[in-house]
Design a protein around this motif. Sequence first.
Motif, PDB file in Angstrom:
ATOM      1  N   ASP A 337      17.028  18.224  27.039  1.00 34.56           N
ATOM      2  CA  ASP A 337      15.921  17.943  26.107  1.00 34.56           C
ATOM      3  C   ASP A 337      14.644  17.486  26.806  1.00 34.56           C
ATOM      4  OD1 ASP A 337      17.505  18.531  23.925  1.00 34.56           O
ATOM      5  OD2 ASP A 337      18.352  16.504  23.878  1.00 34.56           O
ATOM      6  N   SER A 338      14.600  17.598  28.113  1.00 35.99           N
ATOM      7  CA  SER A 338      13.462  17.043  28.848  1.00 35.99           C
ATOM      8  C   SER A 338      12.290  18.022  28.978  1.00 35.99           C
ATOM      9  CB  SER A 338      13.914  16.603  30.243  1.00 35.99           C
ATOM     10  OG  SER A 338      14.441  17.714  30.947  1.00 35.99           O
ATOM     11  N   ASN A 367      12.510  21.546  20.981  1.00 31.52           N
ATOM     12  CA  ASN A 367      11.236  20.898  21.315  1.00 31.52           C
ATOM     13  C   ASN A 367      10.095  21.915  21.334  1.00 31.52           C
ATOM     14  OD1 ASN A 367      12.481  18.424  21.594  1.00 31.52           O
ATOM     15  ND2 ASN A 367      12.847  18.716  23.793  1.00 31.52           N
ATOM     16  N   GLY A 622      13.543  18.917  16.921  1.00 30.34           N
ATOM     17  CA  GLY A 622      13.020  18.587  18.249  1.00 30.34           C
ATOM     18  C   GLY A 622      11.815  17.678  18.153  1.00 30.34           C
ATOM     19  N   LEU A 623      11.138  17.513  19.295  1.00 31.55           N
ATOM     20  CA  LEU A 623       9.965  16.634  19.374  1.00 31.55           C
ATOM     21  C   LEU A 623       8.721  17.357  18.861  1.00 31.55           C
ATOM     22  CD1 LEU A 623      10.538  15.293  23.005  1.00 31.55           C
ATOM     23  CD2 LEU A 623      10.763  13.925  20.908  1.00 31.55           C
ATOM     24  N   ASN A 627       5.112  13.228  19.703  1.00 34.13           N
ATOM     25  CA  ASN A 627       6.384  12.680  20.190  1.00 34.13           C
ATOM     26  C   ASN A 627       6.644  13.120  21.636  1.00 34.13           C
ATOM     27  OD1 ASN A 627       7.825  13.780  17.056  1.00 34.13           O
ATOM     28  ND2 ASN A 627       6.606  11.932  17.448  1.00 34.13           N
ATOM     29  N   ALA A 631       7.449  10.674  24.594  1.00 35.90           N
ATOM     30  CA  ALA A 631       8.651  10.839  25.428  1.00 35.90           C
ATOM     31  C   ALA A 631       8.273  11.020  26.891  1.00 35.90           C
ATOM     32  CB  ALA A 631       9.465  12.032  24.926  1.00 35.90           C
ATOM     33  N   ASP A 634       7.757   7.656  28.349  1.00 31.85           N
ATOM     34  CA  ASP A 634       8.969   6.862  28.632  1.00 31.85           C
ATOM     35  C   ASP A 634       9.885   7.572  29.632  1.00 31.85           C
ATOM     36  OD1 ASP A 634      10.686   8.636  27.393  1.00 31.85           O
ATOM     37  OD2 ASP A 634      11.342   7.257  25.832  1.00 31.85           O
ATOM     38  N   SER A 636      11.340  10.635  29.570  1.00 34.90           N
ATOM     39  CA  SER A 636      12.422  11.530  29.130  1.00 34.90           C
ATOM     40  C   SER A 636      11.941  12.947  28.831  1.00 34.90           C
ATOM     41  CB  SER A 636      13.130  10.948  27.893  1.00 34.90           C
ATOM     42  OG  SER A 636      12.247  10.911  26.789  1.00 34.90           O
ATOM     43  N   PHE A 637      10.646  13.195  29.009  1.00 36.67           N
ATOM     44  CA  PHE A 637      10.114  14.534  28.752  1.00 36.67           C
ATOM     45  C   PHE A 637       9.244  14.900  29.949  1.00 36.67           C
ATOM     46  CE2 PHE A 637       7.218  17.644  26.767  1.00 36.67           C
ATOM     47  CZ  PHE A 637       8.130  18.459  26.114  1.00 36.67           C
TER      48      PHE A 637
ATOM     49  N   MET B   1      11.241   5.213  23.995  1.00 35.77           N
ATOM     50  CA  MET B   1       9.929   5.507  23.420  1.00 35.77           C
ATOM     51  C   MET B   1       9.332   4.235  22.836  1.00 35.77           C
ATOM     52  SD  MET B   1      10.849   9.249  21.866  1.00 35.77           S
ATOM     53  CE  MET B   1       9.228   9.749  21.381  1.00 35.77           C
ATOM     54  N   ASN B   2       8.030   4.235  22.719  1.00 35.46           N
ATOM     55  CA  ASN B   2       7.339   3.009  22.315  1.00 35.46           C
ATOM     56  C   ASN B   2       7.803   2.527  20.930  1.00 35.46           C
ATOM     57  OD1 ASN B   2       5.313   1.289  21.087  1.00 35.46           O
ATOM     58  ND2 ASN B   2       4.063   1.764  22.885  1.00 35.46           N
ATOM     59  N   MET B   9       5.532   4.193  12.509  1.00 34.64           N
ATOM     60  CA  MET B   9       5.802   5.496  11.879  1.00 34.64           C
ATOM     61  C   MET B   9       6.839   5.362  10.770  1.00 34.64           C
ATOM     62  SD  MET B   9       5.849   7.894  15.293  1.00 34.64           S
ATOM     63  CE  MET B   9       6.946   9.085  14.570  1.00 34.64           C
ATOM     64  N   PHE B  37      13.052  15.051  10.353  1.00 40.59           N
ATOM     65  CA  PHE B  37      11.844  15.217  11.174  1.00 40.59           C
ATOM     66  C   PHE B  37      11.846  14.428  12.481  1.00 40.59           C
ATOM     67  CE2 PHE B  37      10.542  16.131   6.776  1.00 40.59           C
ATOM     68  CZ  PHE B  37      10.042  17.415   6.948  1.00 40.59           C
ATOM     69  N   TRP B  38      12.763  13.518  12.651  1.00 38.44           N
ATOM     70  CA  TRP B  38      12.759  12.717  13.885  1.00 38.44           C
ATOM     71  C   TRP B  38      13.793  13.255  14.864  1.00 38.44           C
ATOM     72  CZ3 TRP B  38      11.657   6.818  13.961  1.00 38.44           C
ATOM     73  CH2 TRP B  38      10.467   6.552  13.268  1.00 38.44           C
ATOM     74  N   GLU B  39      13.328  13.566  16.043  1.00 38.39           N
ATOM     75  CA  GLU B  39      14.230  14.009  17.097  1.00 38.39           C
ATOM     76  C   GLU B  39      15.194  12.861  17.411  1.00 38.39           C
ATOM     77  OE1 GLU B  39      14.815  15.180  21.577  1.00 38.39           O
ATOM     78  OE2 GLU B  39      14.328  13.276  20.619  1.00 38.39           O
ATOM     79  N   PRO B  40      16.428  13.175  17.780  1.00 42.38           N
ATOM     80  CA  PRO B  40      17.436  12.126  17.934  1.00 42.38           C
ATOM     81  C   PRO B  40      17.022  10.966  18.841  1.00 42.38           C
ATOM     82  CG  PRO B  40      18.482  14.264  17.989  1.00 42.38           C
ATOM     83  CD  PRO B  40      17.011  14.519  17.910  1.00 42.38           C
ATOM     84  N   ARG B  41      16.284  11.270  19.941  1.00 39.86           N
ATOM     85  CA  ARG B  41      15.972  10.151  20.851  1.00 39.86           C
ATOM     86  C   ARG B  41      15.017   9.153  20.190  1.00 39.86           C
ATOM     87  NH1 ARG B  41      12.915  13.431  25.567  1.00 39.86           N
ATOM     88  NH2 ARG B  41      13.767  15.110  24.321  1.00 39.86           N
ATOM     89  N   MET B  42      14.235   9.640  19.238  1.00 36.55           N
ATOM     90  CA  MET B  42      13.339   8.714  18.520  1.00 36.55           C
ATOM     91  C   MET B  42      14.174   7.774  17.668  1.00 36.55           C
ATOM     92  SD  MET B  42      10.585  11.610  17.381  1.00 36.55           S
ATOM     93  CE  MET B  42       9.560  10.578  16.350  1.00 36.55           C
TER      94      MET B  42
END
Lengths: 958, 78
Positions: A337-338, A367, A622-623, A627, A631, A634, A636-637, B1-2, B9, B37-42
Amino acid sequence: MDTTHHLHDVDYGTPASVSEKLVTLEIDGFEVTVPEGTSLMRAAVEAGTQIPKLCATDSLEPFGSCRLCLVEIEGRRGFPASCTTPAEAGMKVRTQSPKLADLRRGVMELYISDHPLDCLTCSANGDCELQDMAGTVGLRDVRYGYEGLNHIKEQADTSNPYFTYDPSKCIVCNRCVRACEETQGTFALTISGRGFESRVSAGESQAFMDSECVSCGACVNACPTATLMEKTIIEAGQPDHSVLTTCAYCGVGCGFKADMKGSEVVRMTPWKDGKANEGHACIKGRFAWGYTTHKDRILKPMIRSKITDPWQEVSWETAIGHAASEFRRIQNKFGVDSIGGITSSRCTNEETYLVQKLVRAGFGNNNVDTCARVCHSPTGYGLGQTYGTSAGTQTFKSIEKADVILIIGANPTDAHPVFGSRMKKRLREGARLIIVDPRKIELVSSPHIKADYHLQLRPGTNVAIVNALAHVIVTEGLLDQQFVDERCDKEAFDYWRDFVASANNSPEALESMTGVPAHLVREAARLYANAGNGAIYYGLGVTEHSQGSTAVIGIANLAMATGNIGREGVGVNPLRGQNNVQGSCDMGSFPHEYPGYRHVSDDATRTLFEKDWGVSLRKEPGLRIPNMFEAAMDGSFKGLYCQGEDIVQSDPNTQHVIAAMEAMECIVVQDLFLNETAKYAHVFLPGSSFLEKDGTFTNAERRISRVRKVMAPKAGLADWEATVALSNALGYPMHYKDPSEIMAEIARLTPTFSSVTYEKLDQLGSVQWPCNDAMPEGTPLMHIDHFVRGKGRFLITQYVPTDEKVTPKFPLLLTTGRILSQYNVGAQTRRTENVKFHEEDRLDIHPQDAAERGIQEDDWVGITSRAGETVLRARVTERMQPGVVYTTFHFPESGANVITTDNSDWATNCPEYKVTAVQVVKVKHASEWQENFHEFNETQLRLLKDKVVTAEAAAGTR
Amino acid sequence: MNAENLIKMANDIGSFFEAMPNREQATRDVATHIQKFWEPRMQKSLISYLGTHGDGNLKPIVRDALREIHPASFAARN
């Protein structure tokens, strides 16, 4: 339909009559049946003959001045003009007789007596109606000589960068003046003087460039001689063939003829049968195509390890191989997912489809996003929730039946100019107008147009205004209860009705927030609700807010409550920004849905795509673009494939975007130019312009139109071919040989596109989706008998003020927008003569705010928000209301998005470009950001100039 | 993530749905919106942050919605 040989269209002389009643008459002994109201001139063309003419053309109302189209009618005296004489049942008309021939020769003799006889060297040679008519009437001699007064020595006005006005060639037919009035609606031209002194005059006898002329080209199109002529034709000569295609600028999606000499475009002419534009154009589509051959275009792939390294020019294989290996390296190190991709709303449907397929099937994640994220994603959400589909409900033509037009947060005469002209035409015919906008846009007051109501609200209060309008409709008994009962979900309606009827939502209660006097809101609501046909048009002034989706829902509620859905003249019409923003959304560019707006978690849909694509697909969303930036920050992307999009310039909070760019390890940019994003990229893949590839665009009215290749891709590959190559290099094979095969796949997998084929588009010119077995020729009007979701769904739209509030530190609200001559980030239009119309972004400020700060016109002013600071020159204007300032974002050095913030729409993360609290002060220097930008830009341009050319690149190997 | 951004949000989503008259349905709608709408990592980042720092700034409707989506995470905290 033959799509390649349309150099000269048939000119019927006068517009078609829309009457359903038919009349039969006889012309030159042949019977012909035409709709009542058809001119004899047009009827003659229908009968297969042409009556000579000069002042008539079928895009304009008949004028009857040239006296060349005279005919004889049995039983009537005299020689009536065929352009102004309507056909009547039983008429017997003669278009040719010795007397008519004499009269016409006499008229032509007079015209030619004041016209240079330089036909052989004239730029209109081969495309001159005067020349044609001289031939048609058999003119052999001009008895009057040139000794008397004439206009032959008059000097040409070459001030406009795109066309010349040569009065020596003018026959004062008035076509240009009428085109400016009837087609464009600007009224910049007139005939000054009388009799012999009559001359076409721009503005008040000004040079074209100094007048109100908006360079739409309608006058040039209408001119029958070389008087108004494109400079490209003067330089290159007449084209040898034409190819029908679709404009690559705004969401109107005008049909054009690319007029060609070999593989060189010499002119873009609006296509009269194009359903989106019906023969009209604007300065961008008509003239600003020079960017396609601009020297700044990068035509070789390039790579580099770090953004501080010089670029290395390489072969396509090397660039694609490097990108693929970097993406796989990153995924192996940081996880599947990066990485992600951004599809382009400027590329074709086929290309955006491929990029999202590459991400889902090749990258193995969801993504993928598109720039609709930052413009109309709330439209997708809002209309999807209420009506069941993410698109406007009408055709553009529908406006011809509108009685009241409600414009919210849109500026059609600048951002969608060709549709703006259609709107102005309807308004001149008497439709009423309500405008909801913080600024006095052109339509508030312009020649022959005055809005009935301008609700000049404070930025960020759209939802409050929409609720107040709804409150009036509900509490004053203006609902279309029958429509609501038959077409809408009752429980949802009851909740909504009770909500908006609350005193909190009255115009009086909300007046202190919106700044709009309550009585104006009440009167506007009554006008819309009692309209007969009420049509809502809205734009980014609705969507680009923290409550963008709520406002779209509120608008959808208004249309349902008043029964303004499901027929011509009404509806909810989002004015889409970029040429293919509708299409990119349709094609599954959003991270949560497949083509056709089906969620990735839907098992049946996912299985369909898995089987067709031969891979297993992820069911989680996805992102989205913001987002992705988060990411990236942080860690991860780490990798991005960005096709035809300039996120560094166009996305909000530039410094945050840049930090995200710098946190990534591999950014692949595919573009025509080294745009701002490319300056942070590690791989550059040269893009192809819309002239260099086949495909389709889908405009704001869901109209799918063909884009046709008129020249080979200048960099060797069309954009879709580059994506195919990248996918193959990533180990997910794609085997398309032609974009038609991609469209076949889209149709196979997307129910709303299932009957779309290139053959059908060639045959019909264009179709509006849904286009399937039920509607094989497309669907002009949506929701006629029932909503796509079944029952229309009202939703409660609580007004929640944005967090972006004025404070003593930031006492003004900045809102941003677009201007006619520039387009989006300006990458295209800045590389054309359009810079002569808008050479820099300015800060518009009300005289009162300017005076308080000691700011005068042209002063440099610093604009500071909590996100950053930039410096622009001021334009002091009463278009603004006190407390609100405005700028555009067409030039990167302006840094408009250095100021805008991360605030975004609650549902979609669409940025709140339209509301930023700022302070404005007079300054003497550029901002720190601008100084850094300048330095970075210089460095990047040097790294491009110092690029290393590898042997394989020099050899031109692919 | 922040986390601050994620909380903002999530609260913005809550602000839209908390106006709905049926609180139970509104909570489900918040949950559905985040899931769609939110990707899992969020989602994971937010849950993880709340686990560490508590959910003081989170609107109650959002907290309830997250509890619906991620019952195990919330159960572990109780």
